[in-house]
Design an enzyme around this catalytic site. Sequence first.
Site, short mmCIF file in Angstrom:
data_model
loop_
_atom_site.label_atom_id
_atom_site.label_comp_id
_atom_site.label_asym_id
_atom_site.label_seq_id
_atom_site.Cartn_x
_atom_site.Cartn_y
_atom_site.Cartn_z
CE1 TYR A 113 -1.19 -7.96 4.06
CE2 TYR A 113 -2.76 -6.16 4.09
CZ TYR A 113 -1.45 -6.60 4.08
OH TYR A 113 -0.43 -5.71 4.09
CG ASP A 144 -7.02 -9.78 -0.90
OD1 ASP A 144 -6.30 -10.07 -1.89
OD2 ASP A 144 -6.63 -9.07 0.04
CE LYS A 181 1.92 -7.58 -0.80
NZ LYS A 181 0.69 -7.80 -0.08
C1 LIG Z 1 -0.20 -7.11 0.73
C2 LIG Z 1 -1.61 -7.51 0.74
C3 LIG Z 1 -2.64 -6.56 0.80
C4 LIG Z 1 -2.37 -5.08 0.95
O1 LIG Z 1 -1.73 -4.55 -0.14
P1 LIG Z 1 -0.77 -3.25 -0.09
O2 LIG Z 1 -0.37 -3.12 -1.50
O3 LIG Z 1 0.33 -3.54 0.87
O4 LIG Z 1 -1.62 -2.11 0.39
C5 LIG Z 1 -3.95 -7.01 0.75
N1 LIG Z 1 -4.23 -8.33 0.66
C6 LIG Z 1 -3.27 -9.27 0.61
C7 LIG Z 1 -3.66 -10.71 0.52
C8 LIG Z 1 -1.93 -8.89 0.64
O5 LIG Z 1 -0.99 -9.84 0.59
#
Ligand SMILES: *Cc1c(COP(=O)(O)O)cnc(C)c1O
Length: 383
Positions: free
Chosen positions: A102, A174, A199
């Site tokens: 990311y 992640d 998300k």
């Molecule tokens: C959006 C996202 C993040 C960061 O999250 P936020 O809630 O915007 O701080 C981290 N990893 C992935 C894979 C993401 O899609």
Amino acid sequence: MAKHKRGVNTICTHTGEVRDKQFNGAVSPIYMSTSYAYEDVEVKRYPRYFNTPNQEMLCKKIAALEHAEEALIFGSGMAAVSTAMLAFLQKGDHVVLQQTLYGGTINFVTKEFDKYGIEYSFTKGWETKDFEKKIKDNTKLLYVETPSNPLLTITDLKKVAKLAKNHNLITMIDNTFASPINQNPIDLGIDIVIHSATKYLGGHSDILAGAIAASSEHIDRIWNTGINLGGSLSDFTVWMLERSMKTLGLRVERQNKNAMKMAKYLSKHKEVSNVYYPGLKTHPGHEIAKSQMKGFGGMLSFELKKGIDSEKFVKSLKLIKASMSLAGVESTILSPTKTSHALLTPKNRAKQGIKDGLLRFSVGIEEPRDLIEDIEQAIKRCG
Ligand SMILES: *Cc1c(COP(=O)(O)O)cnc(C)c1O
């Protein structure tokens, strides 16, 4: 004692409910206090300490979904990512990170770590040997993202976990793209699981939040850093997130199905040159994805044939929104070149396999035939 473990949708709906003892309402009451008694109490509660009633209870739901002992909720995905890494890394330590990460995580590492004296290396690819090659004497942590953004590359979690154990390293993933419905990395030997709850966990494009799930020992360490960095989530949003997560299992199940249909449709389309979706047999990571995921997720990417201008195509869509972020119930599409990966040079993008015409498609819960109709009319307008 329950005879069997609660099913995933039962956990989504019920685990971590706050009981309404006063009125017996069906949903969790929300406790907005930032001030709690400190005399004659077991726990001294304060929102930045991640221990208000709503915070504590929602953590139980997330821990249960990720098969973890405990969890913590944060004010954003990046608050979770940064707190997790800074809890385990100190001056002189080294971390190996997967190259396809990311963008915000890459930015955090490259802009902040020098100040802390933390060393880092990015892998060349996403295979276990790519991680192994970068391990040094002072390496403490391996950081993985699978499926990755935007090309949905797949990393073998069992193998990476084994490699880490052999070298006495901590592993973090992640897990945002998969969601806990499709992938439970702790079962595969990964230590710490991170989510941008903005998300799939939130799922309606109206909540900014993050989460970490791990063993009690690891969560304790993250908590100790977390209270200093101050990335807690306010109780109103905690409550919103609990409400959203009741449908997580249903939403993701539908998004898995829809994405598979869209991937198959797009891969047969004469105006589409490439489709990247781990559920397709042609995807290089398909077999590994099949072995470590319960569903292939709602995210895919594709490229249109040369004659079709991807910008014009995106503008011609009527139902599918050209929009940042992902994983909402509504379908969205974006060009990584113009958004998430805009800061990279074209050469660096090419190195990651990101072509200028690439489109990342977050498939929602709509009827697939309506999405197909939208894509058909947009392609026609560009033809
Ligand atoms: C959006 C996202 C993040 C960061 O999250 P936020 O809630 O915007 O701080 C981290 N990893 C992935 C894979 C993401 O899609």
